[in-house]
Design a protein around this motif. Structure first.
Motif, PDB file in Angstrom:
ATOM      1  N   HIS A  62       0.857  -1.184   0.000  1.00  0.00           N
ATOM      2  CA  HIS A  62       0.000   0.000   0.000  1.00  0.00           C
ATOM      3  C   HIS A  62       0.899   1.241   0.000  1.00  0.00           C
ATOM      4  N   GLY A  63       0.965   1.919  -1.138  1.00  0.00           N
ATOM      5  CA  GLY A  63       1.876   3.052  -1.269  1.00  0.00           C
ATOM      6  C   GLY A  63       1.151   4.386  -1.340  1.00  0.00           C
ATOM      7  N   LYS A  64       1.938   5.442  -1.226  1.00  0.00           N
ATOM      8  CA  LYS A  64       1.420   6.795  -1.434  1.00  0.00           C
ATOM      9  C   LYS A  64       1.421   7.096  -2.923  1.00  0.00           C
ATOM     10  N   ASN A  65       0.608   8.061  -3.326  1.00  0.00           N
ATOM     11  CA  ASN A  65       0.525   8.409  -4.735  1.00  0.00           C
ATOM     12  C   ASN A  65       1.780   9.153  -5.189  1.00  0.00           C
ATOM     13  N   VAL A  66       2.579   8.494  -6.023  1.00  0.00           N
ATOM     14  CA  VAL A  66       3.820   9.082  -6.531  1.00  0.00           C
ATOM     15  C   VAL A  66       3.842   9.114  -8.058  1.00  0.00           C
TER      16      VAL A  66
END
Length: 304
Positions: A62-66
């Protein structure tokens, strides 16, 4: 060592995600799947968590929007412990033999050196209707071609551990990269081995939310390329070539360095660009596309 790991980035992909994951799960070659979600706000996370719970070969980050490019580069940092890696988009459908054809080609290459495989893909609309294919290899795939054109789209790329290691050993300013697959293609053609298959093994869906599209038909092809020019895609290629020069100028052959240097340094004015084009070795796969490049370059379209 495990055989294959698929690296997939997702973002608000609820509409088509299940079809893509299912097509990977039922490949004739068994593969694990590592999925990095880039901060989705729709039902993508719920879909991924359900698959992760049901299939032990699936792992979700689950990542941040990059953004899509940086997301794939982050996935590459996890490329350890497998023989081969494949990029996967969230909205395509893989033919059952996709990985098998890639592995067959890569198994014939030197595993100690970076190796990259790709194929053309069958373009389809939202309903699965065939629209044509992505660019086939019509001329030699060489350094002078890949400097200004990538015909090895990420959704079709499969590569070995040595390729992944090479990318990770040479970190890049991602903001200077057109797209992750273009960068890998440039590295592979310059310092490794490349195999291109003119037979399609992926259904590449074309729709309004594509991050990167091809267009279809003569009018679609032209409007898509004009759209890219208007969005400064040509300048992004030059910026990427400059990044490549900054990292690898000392590692190139004298002929390669001469071409790249002139491609970058000749952009001062119309006459220096004209002089360069009189002797340029760079080309695109189609002669019409090469002429379009010459015109755009001459008019300063590639100048940064």
């Amino acid at each position: 060592m495990n055989r294959i790991l698929v690296l997939m980035s997702t973002y608000n992909g609820e509409a088509y995600l299940r079809e893509q994951i299912d097509s990977i799960l039922f490949q004739s070659e068994t593969a694990d799947i590592l999925i990095r979600d880039d901060g989705s706000s729709d039902q993508t996370i719920s879909i991924l968590e359900a698959y992760e719970k049901q299939y032990p070969q699936i792992t979700v980050i689950h990542g941040k929007n990059v953004g899509v490019v940086r997301s794939f580069f982050e996935l590459l940092h996890h490329a350890q412990g497998y023989e081969y890696y494949a990029f996967g988009d969230q909205d395509d459908i893989w033919m059952e033999d996709k990985l098998a054809y890639a592995i067959k080609a890569l198994d014939q290459m030197d595993a100690s050196k970076p190796a990259l495989y790709a194929s053309c893909s069958l373009l389809v609309d939202n309903d699965g209707k065939a629209l044509g294919t992505t660019q086939k290899c019509l001329r030699e795939l060489s350094f002078y071609n890949v400097l200004i054109q990538n015909i090895m789209p990420g959704h079709a790329q499969v590569f070995n551990q040595a390729m992944a290691d090479f990318v990770n050993r040479h970190p890049v300013d991602v903001s200077h990269v057109v797209v992750h697959d273009f960068w890998l293609a440039l590295l592979a053609i310059s310092f490794g081995q490349v195999s291109f298959d003119n037979e399609p093994h992926t259904y590449y869906r074309q729709h309004t939310t594509n991050e990167i599209g091809y267009g279809h038909g003569a009018f679609g092809w032209l409007t898509e390329r004009l759209r890219r020019v208007m969005k400064a895609k040509a300048k992004e290629i030059t910026r990427q070539d400059q990044e490549f020069y900054d990292h690898f100028a000392r590692s190139l052959t004298s002929d390669q360095l001469y071409e790249l240097t002139n491609l970058l340094k000749s952009q001062r004015n119309f006459f220096t660009r004209l002089n360069y084009l009189c002797h340029a070795k760079v080309y695109r796969q189609k002669k019409t596309e090469t002429m379009l490049f010459y015109i755009l370059y001459l008019l300063g379209g590639y100048r940064i």
